[in-house]
Design a protein around this motif. Structure first.
Motif, PDB file in Angstrom:
ATOM      1  N   VAL A 114       1.254  -0.945  -0.046  1.00  0.00           N
ATOM      2  CA  VAL A 114       0.340   0.306   0.188  1.00  0.00           C
ATOM      3  C   VAL A 114       1.486   1.163  -0.164  1.00  0.00           C
ATOM      4  CG1 VAL A 114      -2.163   1.246   1.305  1.00  0.00           C
ATOM      5  CG2 VAL A 114      -1.974  -1.199   1.437  1.00  0.00           C
ATOM      6  N   LEU A 115       0.290   1.857  -0.937  1.00  0.00           N
ATOM      7  CA  LEU A 115       1.530   3.218  -1.287  1.00  0.00           C
ATOM      8  C   LEU A 115       0.515   4.364  -0.985  1.00  0.00           C
ATOM      9  CD1 LEU A 115       4.215   3.078  -4.095  1.00  0.00           C
ATOM     10  CD2 LEU A 115       4.535   2.525  -1.800  1.00  0.00           C
ATOM     11  N   ILE A 116       0.845   5.637   0.108  1.00  0.00           N
ATOM     12  CA  ILE A 116      -0.180   6.239   0.469  1.00  0.00           C
ATOM     13  C   ILE A 116       0.821   7.998   0.299  1.00  0.00           C
ATOM     14  CG2 ILE A 116      -1.397   7.529   2.434  1.00  0.00           C
ATOM     15  CD1 ILE A 116      -1.796   5.051   3.272  1.00  0.00           C
ATOM     16  N   GLU A 117       0.290   8.663  -0.770  1.00  0.00           N
ATOM     17  CA  GLU A 117       0.736   9.976  -0.864  1.00  0.00           C
ATOM     18  C   GLU A 117      -0.434  11.022   0.060  1.00  0.00           C
ATOM     19  OE1 GLU A 117       3.052  13.064  -3.345  1.00  0.00           O
ATOM     20  OE2 GLU A 117       3.856  10.654  -3.644  1.00  0.00           O
ATOM     21  N   ILE A 118       0.866  12.214   0.765  1.00  0.00           N
ATOM     22  CA  ILE A 118       0.083  12.876   1.285  1.00  0.00           C
ATOM     23  C   ILE A 118       0.441  14.027   0.942  1.00  0.00           C
ATOM     24  CG2 ILE A 118      -0.166  14.120   3.511  1.00  0.00           C
ATOM     25  CD1 ILE A 118      -0.869  10.965   3.350  1.00  0.00           C
ATOM     26  N   GLY A 119      -0.373  15.459  -0.150  1.00  0.00           N
ATOM     27  CA  GLY A 119      -0.938  16.212  -0.673  1.00  0.00           C
ATOM     28  C   GLY A 119       0.277  17.225  -0.056  1.00  0.00           C
ATOM     29  N   GLN A 120       0.052  18.153  -1.156  1.00  0.00           N
ATOM     30  CA  GLN A 120       0.618  19.524  -0.441  1.00  0.00           C
ATOM     31  C   GLN A 120      -1.089  20.433   0.409  1.00  0.00           C
ATOM     32  OE1 GLN A 120       3.726  21.462   0.316  1.00  0.00           O
ATOM     33  NE2 GLN A 120       2.107  22.699   2.298  1.00  0.00           N
ATOM     34  N   PRO A 121      -0.822  20.673   1.396  1.00  0.00           N
ATOM     35  CA  PRO A 121      -2.172  21.413   1.826  1.00  0.00           C
ATOM     36  C   PRO A 121      -2.204  22.199   1.438  1.00  0.00           C
ATOM     37  CG  PRO A 121      -1.153  20.237   4.088  1.00  0.00           C
ATOM     38  CD  PRO A 121       0.099  20.190   2.739  1.00  0.00           C
ATOM     39  N   PHE A 122      -3.559  23.077   1.511  1.00  0.00           N
ATOM     40  CA  PHE A 122      -3.707  24.332   1.200  1.00  0.00           C
ATOM     41  C   PHE A 122      -5.053  24.861   1.209  1.00  0.00           C
ATOM     42  CE2 PHE A 122      -5.937  21.719  -2.165  1.00  0.00           C
ATOM     43  CZ  PHE A 122      -7.027  22.448  -1.799  1.00  0.00           C
ATOM     44  N   GLN A 123      -4.212  26.308   1.448  1.00  0.00           N
ATOM     45  CA  GLN A 123      -6.475  27.025   2.231  1.00  0.00           C
ATOM     46  C   GLN A 123      -7.450  26.809   1.955  1.00  0.00           C
ATOM     47  OE1 GLN A 123      -4.833  30.306   4.480  1.00  0.00           O
ATOM     48  NE2 GLN A 123      -3.638  30.830   3.591  1.00  0.00           N
ATOM     49  N   ALA A 124      -8.447  26.739   2.640  1.00  0.00           N
ATOM     50  CA  ALA A 124      -9.796  26.371   1.463  1.00  0.00           C
ATOM     51  C   ALA A 124     -10.017  27.648   1.165  1.00  0.00           C
ATOM     52  CB  ALA A 124     -10.548  26.365   2.902  1.00  0.00           C
ATOM     53  N   ILE A 125      -9.995  29.091   1.825  1.00  0.00           N
ATOM     54  CA  ILE A 125     -10.423  30.303   1.604  1.00  0.00           C
ATOM     55  C   ILE A 125      -9.520  29.947  -0.125  1.00  0.00           C
ATOM     56  CG2 ILE A 125      -8.561  31.782   2.224  1.00  0.00           C
ATOM     57  CD1 ILE A 125     -10.241  33.485   2.911  1.00  0.00           C
ATOM     58  N   ASP A 126      -8.619  29.739  -0.204  1.00  0.00           N
ATOM     59  CA  ASP A 126      -7.705  29.743  -1.909  1.00  0.00           C
ATOM     60  C   ASP A 126      -8.253  28.495  -2.594  1.00  0.00           C
ATOM     61  OD1 ASP A 126      -6.683  32.219  -0.838  1.00  0.00           O
ATOM     62  OD2 ASP A 126      -4.616  30.678   0.036  1.00  0.00           O
ATOM     63  N   ARG A 127      -9.460  28.434  -2.544  1.00  0.00           N
ATOM     64  CA  ARG A 127      -9.715  27.338  -3.323  1.00  0.00           C
ATOM     65  C   ARG A 127     -10.059  27.960  -4.738  1.00  0.00           C
ATOM     66  NH1 ARG A 127     -15.059  25.450  -3.992  1.00  0.00           N
ATOM     67  NH2 ARG A 127     -15.394  27.134  -3.119  1.00  0.00           N
ATOM     68  N   THR A 128     -10.214  27.115  -5.796  1.00  0.00           N
ATOM     69  CA  THR A 128     -10.875  27.537  -6.880  1.00  0.00           C
ATOM     70  C   THR A 128     -11.825  27.230  -7.157  1.00  0.00           C
ATOM     71  OG1 THR A 128      -9.581  27.220  -7.978  1.00  0.00           O
ATOM     72  CG2 THR A 128      -9.145  29.611  -7.970  1.00  0.00           C
ATOM     73  N   ASP A 129     -12.560  26.820  -8.273  1.00  0.00           N
ATOM     74  CA  ASP A 129     -13.689  25.374  -8.832  1.00  0.00           C
ATOM     75  C   ASP A 129     -13.003  24.367  -9.566  1.00  0.00           C
ATOM     76  OD1 ASP A 129     -15.479  27.193  -8.411  1.00  0.00           O
ATOM     77  OD2 ASP A 129     -15.774  28.131 -10.293  1.00  0.00           O
ATOM     78  N   GLY A 130     -12.869  23.197  -9.375  1.00  0.00           N
ATOM     79  CA  GLY A 130     -11.928  22.034  -9.774  1.00  0.00           C
ATOM     80  C   GLY A 130     -10.839  21.968  -9.068  1.00  0.00           C
ATOM     81  N   ARG A 131     -10.096  23.006  -7.662  1.00  0.00           N
ATOM     82  CA  ARG A 131      -8.811  22.670  -7.742  1.00  0.00           C
ATOM     83  C   ARG A 131      -8.909  21.081  -6.638  1.00  0.00           C
ATOM     84  NH1 ARG A 131      -4.997  26.648  -4.584  1.00  0.00           N
ATOM     85  NH2 ARG A 131      -3.199  24.789  -4.164  1.00  0.00           N
ATOM     86  N   ILE A 132     -10.332  21.452  -5.745  1.00  0.00           N
ATOM     87  CA  ILE A 132      -9.938  19.959  -4.820  1.00  0.00           C
ATOM     88  C   ILE A 132      -9.861  18.518  -6.074  1.00  0.00           C
ATOM     89  CG2 ILE A 132     -11.666  18.562  -3.439  1.00  0.00           C
ATOM     90  CD1 ILE A 132     -12.544  21.237  -2.561  1.00  0.00           C
ATOM     91  N   ALA A 133     -10.143  19.027  -6.992  1.00  0.00           N
ATOM     92  CA  ALA A 133     -10.382  17.401  -8.101  1.00  0.00           C
ATOM     93  C   ALA A 133      -8.678  17.538  -8.391  1.00  0.00           C
ATOM     94  CB  ALA A 133     -11.291  17.738  -8.652  1.00  0.00           C
TER      95      ALA A 133
END
Length: 245
Positions: A172-191
């Motif tokens: 099992v390999l797990i990749e933890i991505g770079q955190p970012f602030q919800a206030i900086d979220r743009t459309d489609g960024r989470i996906a």
């Protein structure tokens, strides 16, 4: 909806069992970016988004909670599954029923209340179902809604991959991505962030390159290595033994 009913004593007992179960099922459980979970700030809540390819994902998420001891960790779980495995509420699971907009809304409101506390961390499988590993991560509308209504939260993409290498059990390999602030979220960024994390962990699995990954547990030797150790011990050649295939 079914609310979480966290119980520290039962959590500790079940952790020992699930750790044993996972070590028995897999050769290696390794993560890249685990320090990002250990270093989460205490002054803001966290939403973690993970791809969902099989039943083991929930247990991997649970094992990762030990990297976040300074957080109260919860996980959104499909209601029909939580009814069957209700003991997961002791570990912080709460239900969502995606077949009913009204019941889904109740789960989102519950999530919002939890996110009002800075010590909260919530795991979400934004695909809302088990998908093929090759399938692009698509985000349900409720996921964006939560991020939009918790602008003070940190968002973290996570990706998991299960693959056989050279051992008798999968890794099992797990990749933890770079955190970012919800206030900086743009459309489609989470996906987009989730799919980039999936691409990175897929590349690591295909190349069988664990550079940058840390083991959650020391792996158990596969059958061939146990037999090789016995042979070398009997013949006095243990100095030539390597635990890796």
């Amino acid at each position: 909806m079914i609310a979480a009913n966290k119980n520290d004593i039962l959590d500790s007992l079940l952790y020992l069992y699930f750790r044993w179960l996972s070590r028995r099922a897999f050769h290696t459980i390794a993560g890249r970016g685990l320090e990002r979970l250990r270093q989460l700030p205490e002054d803001r809540p966290v939403l973690l988004f993970c791809n969902h390819t099989n039943w083991w994902d929930g247990l991997m998420v649970y094992l990762l909670t030990r990297q976040m001891r300074h957080k109260a960790v919860y996980c959104m779980m499909e209601e029909k599954q939580l009814k069957h495995y209700r003991f997961f509420t002791w570990l912080g699971a709460f239900s969502v029923d995606l077949s009913s907009p009204l019941r889904s809304a109740a789960s989102l409101r519950y999530c919002q209340r939890l996110l009002q506390k800075n010590e909260t961390a919530i795991w979400i499988f934004p695909q809302g179902r088990i998908c093929r590993p090759t399938e692009l991560v698509e985000i349900k509308p409720g996921t964006d809604y939560l991020a939009q209504n918790a602008p003070h939260a940190l968002l973290i993409p996570v990706a998991m991959r299960y693959d056989f290498f050279r051992e008798d059990r999968p890794n099992v390999l797990i990749e933890i991505g770079q955190p970012f602030q919800a206030i900086d979220r743009t459309d489609g960024r989470i996906a987009r962030e989730c799919n980039e994390a999936v691409a990175r962990v897929t590349q690591a699995a295909l190349s069988q390159d664990l550079t940058g990954f840390s083991l959650l547990f020391q792996p158990r030797w596969p059958i061939n290595k146990r037999w090789e150790w016995i042979k070398r011990a009997v013949t006095g050649r243990l100095g030539e033994f390597s635990p890796n295939n």
